[in-house]
Design a protein around this motif. Structure first.
Motif, PDB file in Angstrom:
ATOM      1  N   LEU A  60       0.817  -1.214   0.000  1.00  0.00           N
ATOM      2  CA  LEU A  60       0.000   0.000   0.000  1.00  0.00           C
ATOM      3  C   LEU A  60       0.853   1.268   0.000  1.00  0.00           C
ATOM      4  O   LEU A  60       0.448   2.287  -0.561  1.00  0.00           O
ATOM      5  CB  LEU A  60      -0.966  -0.004   1.181  1.00  0.00           C
ATOM      6  CG  LEU A  60      -2.012  -1.122   1.162  1.00  0.00           C
ATOM      7  CD1 LEU A  60      -2.872  -1.074   2.421  1.00  0.00           C
ATOM      8  CD2 LEU A  60      -2.876  -1.038  -0.082  1.00  0.00           C
ATOM      9  N   GLY A  61       2.035   1.218   0.606  1.00  0.00           N
ATOM     10  CA  GLY A  61       2.921   2.383   0.592  1.00  0.00           C
ATOM     11  C   GLY A  61       3.292   2.773  -0.827  1.00  0.00           C
ATOM     12  O   GLY A  61       3.272   3.951  -1.190  1.00  0.00           O
ATOM     13  N   GLY A  62       3.621   1.780  -1.636  1.00  0.00           N
ATOM     14  CA  GLY A  62       3.960   2.040  -3.035  1.00  0.00           C
ATOM     15  C   GLY A  62       2.777   2.567  -3.826  1.00  0.00           C
ATOM     16  O   GLY A  62       2.921   3.474  -4.648  1.00  0.00           O
ATOM     17  N   LEU A  63       1.589   2.018  -3.570  1.00  0.00           N
ATOM     18  CA  LEU A  63       0.385   2.501  -4.250  1.00  0.00           C
ATOM     19  C   LEU A  63       0.086   3.941  -3.844  1.00  0.00           C
ATOM     20  O   LEU A  63      -0.316   4.762  -4.677  1.00  0.00           O
ATOM     21  CB  LEU A  63      -0.815   1.610  -3.924  1.00  0.00           C
ATOM     22  CG  LEU A  63      -0.790   0.206  -4.506  1.00  0.00           C
ATOM     23  CD1 LEU A  63      -1.975  -0.607  -3.979  1.00  0.00           C
ATOM     24  CD2 LEU A  63      -0.814   0.242  -6.026  1.00  0.00           C
ATOM     25  N   LEU A  64       0.298   4.246  -2.571  1.00  0.00           N
ATOM     26  CA  LEU A  64       0.091   5.606  -2.080  1.00  0.00           C
ATOM     27  C   LEU A  64       1.072   6.573  -2.749  1.00  0.00           C
ATOM     28  O   LEU A  64       0.683   7.643  -3.229  1.00  0.00           O
ATOM     29  CB  LEU A  64       0.243   5.637  -0.556  1.00  0.00           C
ATOM     30  CG  LEU A  64       0.187   7.001   0.123  1.00  0.00           C
ATOM     31  CD1 LEU A  64      -1.109   7.735  -0.179  1.00  0.00           C
ATOM     32  CD2 LEU A  64       0.363   6.827   1.630  1.00  0.00           C
ATOM     33  N   ALA A  65       2.344   6.189  -2.795  1.00  0.00           N
ATOM     34  CA  ALA A  65       3.359   7.032  -3.429  1.00  0.00           C
ATOM     35  C   ALA A  65       3.009   7.272  -4.894  1.00  0.00           C
ATOM     36  O   ALA A  65       3.013   8.410  -5.373  1.00  0.00           O
ATOM     37  CB  ALA A  65       4.744   6.392  -3.303  1.00  0.00           C
ATOM     38  N   GLY A  88      12.845   7.490  -1.559  1.00  0.00           N
ATOM     39  CA  GLY A  88      13.299   6.147  -1.919  1.00  0.00           C
ATOM     40  C   GLY A  88      12.467   5.541  -3.040  1.00  0.00           C
ATOM     41  O   GLY A  88      13.003   4.875  -3.931  1.00  0.00           O
ATOM     42  N   TRP A  89      11.165   5.796  -2.999  1.00  0.00           N
ATOM     43  CA  TRP A  89      10.283   5.259  -4.036  1.00  0.00           C
ATOM     44  C   TRP A  89      10.627   5.872  -5.383  1.00  0.00           C
ATOM     45  O   TRP A  89      10.708   5.164  -6.394  1.00  0.00           O
ATOM     46  CB  TRP A  89       8.818   5.507  -3.660  1.00  0.00           C
ATOM     47  CG  TRP A  89       7.877   4.703  -4.481  1.00  0.00           C
ATOM     48  CD1 TRP A  89       7.387   3.462  -4.196  1.00  0.00           C
ATOM     49  CD2 TRP A  89       7.312   5.069  -5.745  1.00  0.00           C
ATOM     50  NE1 TRP A  89       6.563   3.036  -5.206  1.00  0.00           N
ATOM     51  CE2 TRP A  89       6.491   4.004  -6.177  1.00  0.00           C
ATOM     52  CE3 TRP A  89       7.427   6.189  -6.567  1.00  0.00           C
ATOM     53  CZ2 TRP A  89       5.799   4.027  -7.371  1.00  0.00           C
ATOM     54  CZ3 TRP A  89       6.733   6.213  -7.772  1.00  0.00           C
ATOM     55  CH2 TRP A  89       5.926   5.138  -8.157  1.00  0.00           C
ATOM     56  N   ILE A  90      10.850   7.184  -5.400  1.00  0.00           N
ATOM     57  CA  ILE A  90      11.239   7.846  -6.654  1.00  0.00           C
ATOM     58  C   ILE A  90      12.575   7.270  -7.139  1.00  0.00           C
ATOM     59  O   ILE A  90      12.766   7.039  -8.328  1.00  0.00           O
ATOM     60  CB  ILE A  90      11.325   9.371  -6.474  1.00  0.00           C
ATOM     61  CG1 ILE A  90       9.927   9.951  -6.251  1.00  0.00           C
ATOM     62  CG2 ILE A  90      11.984  10.032  -7.695  1.00  0.00           C
ATOM     63  CD1 ILE A  90       9.913  11.422  -5.866  1.00  0.00           C
ATOM     64  N   GLY A  91      13.501   7.011  -6.215  1.00  0.00           N
ATOM     65  CA  GLY A  91      14.790   6.433  -6.583  1.00  0.00           C
ATOM     66  C   GLY A  91      14.656   5.079  -7.257  1.00  0.00           C
ATOM     67  O   GLY A  91      15.443   4.732  -8.141  1.00  0.00           O
ATOM     68  N   LYS A  92      13.639   4.308  -6.864  1.00  0.00           N
ATOM     69  CA  LYS A  92      13.401   2.985  -7.455  1.00  0.00           C
ATOM     70  C   LYS A  92      12.563   3.061  -8.727  1.00  0.00           C
ATOM     71  O   LYS A  92      12.426   2.067  -9.437  1.00  0.00           O
ATOM     72  CB  LYS A  92      12.682   2.084  -6.443  1.00  0.00           C
ATOM     73  CG  LYS A  92      13.535   1.716  -5.256  1.00  0.00           C
ATOM     74  CD  LYS A  92      12.735   0.902  -4.260  1.00  0.00           C
ATOM     75  CE  LYS A  92      13.530   0.696  -2.999  1.00  0.00           C
ATOM     76  NZ  LYS A  92      12.703   0.253  -1.886  1.00  0.00           N
ATOM     77  N   HIS A  93      11.964   4.225  -8.977  1.00  0.00           N
ATOM     78  CA  HIS A  93      11.113   4.420 -10.151  1.00  0.00           C
ATOM     79  C   HIS A  93      11.584   5.688 -10.872  1.00  0.00           C
ATOM     80  O   HIS A  93      10.960   6.742 -10.755  1.00  0.00           O
ATOM     81  CB  HIS A  93       9.641   4.539  -9.734  1.00  0.00           C
ATOM     82  CG  HIS A  93       9.140   3.313  -9.036  1.00  0.00           C
ATOM     83  ND1 HIS A  93       9.287   3.128  -7.676  1.00  0.00           N
ATOM     84  CD2 HIS A  93       8.527   2.205  -9.514  1.00  0.00           C
ATOM     85  CE1 HIS A  93       8.772   1.953  -7.351  1.00  0.00           C
ATOM     86  NE2 HIS A  93       8.304   1.376  -8.445  1.00  0.00           N
ATOM     87  N   PRO A  94      12.709   5.585 -11.595  1.00  0.00           N
ATOM     88  CA  PRO A  94      13.328   6.766 -12.200  1.00  0.00           C
ATOM     89  C   PRO A  94      12.433   7.534 -13.166  1.00  0.00           C
ATOM     90  O   PRO A  94      12.689   8.705 -13.441  1.00  0.00           O
ATOM     91  CB  PRO A  94      14.571   6.228 -12.893  1.00  0.00           C
ATOM     92  CG  PRO A  94      14.515   4.749 -12.809  1.00  0.00           C
ATOM     93  CD  PRO A  94      13.453   4.365 -11.828  1.00  0.00           C
ATOM     94  N   ASP A  95      11.365   6.894 -13.659  1.00  0.00           N
ATOM     95  CA  ASP A  95      10.444   7.610 -14.543  1.00  0.00           C
ATOM     96  C   ASP A  95       9.660   8.690 -13.789  1.00  0.00           C
ATOM     97  O   ASP A  95       8.960   9.490 -14.405  1.00  0.00           O
ATOM     98  CB  ASP A  95       9.502   6.636 -15.263  1.00  0.00           C
ATOM     99  CG  ASP A  95       8.824   5.638 -14.340  1.00  0.00           C
ATOM    100  OD1 ASP A  95       9.470   5.148 -13.397  1.00  0.00           O
ATOM    101  OD2 ASP A  95       7.638   5.342 -14.566  1.00  0.00           O
TER     102      ASP A  95
END
Length: 110
Positions: A60-65, A88-95
């Motif tokens: 859910l954290g990723g879905l929220l981000a 950290g989420w943005i770092g793992k999803h460079p798009d």
């Protein structure tokens, strides 16, 4: 019910609503977590993100981000990821890195 991300501007946060799971009565939708923000002059600064431990391990954290960042993109807002989880989420999803103003990316390690 599929998890749903909603903006609560009166609380300065995005919330994720999710089914409480086994044993839930009614529609079961509860606030499972939130991402607090500060909005000013075309930018949104994410300050703190939290998922209720009862909802942990469900992604859910990723879905929220993703939901919060997709909304920021749709609104044309620059993102300042002060919150370590969002950063950290943005770092793992460079798009999603393009949401952070180019002059500020180094400050956030992006």
């Amino acid at each position: 019910m599929e998890p749903q991300v909603i903006d609560r501007p009166e609380k300065s946060r995005y919330e994720i609503l999710a089914d409480a799971g086994a044993g839930a009565h009614g529609d079961g939708a509860e606030t499972a977590g939130f991402a607090e923000y500060h909005l000013s002059e075309g930018e949104i600064a994410f300050i703190h993100t939290e998922i209720d431990p009862r909802f942990g391990g469900r992604g859910l954290g990723g879905l929220l981000a993703r939901g919060a960042l997709d909304d920021a993109r749709a609104r044309g807002l620059g993102v300042l990821p002060y919150c370590p989880f969002i950063r950290g989420w943005i770092g793992k999803h460079p798009d999603y890195a393009d949401l952070v103003p180019e002059a500020r990316r180094a400050r956030f390690g992006l």
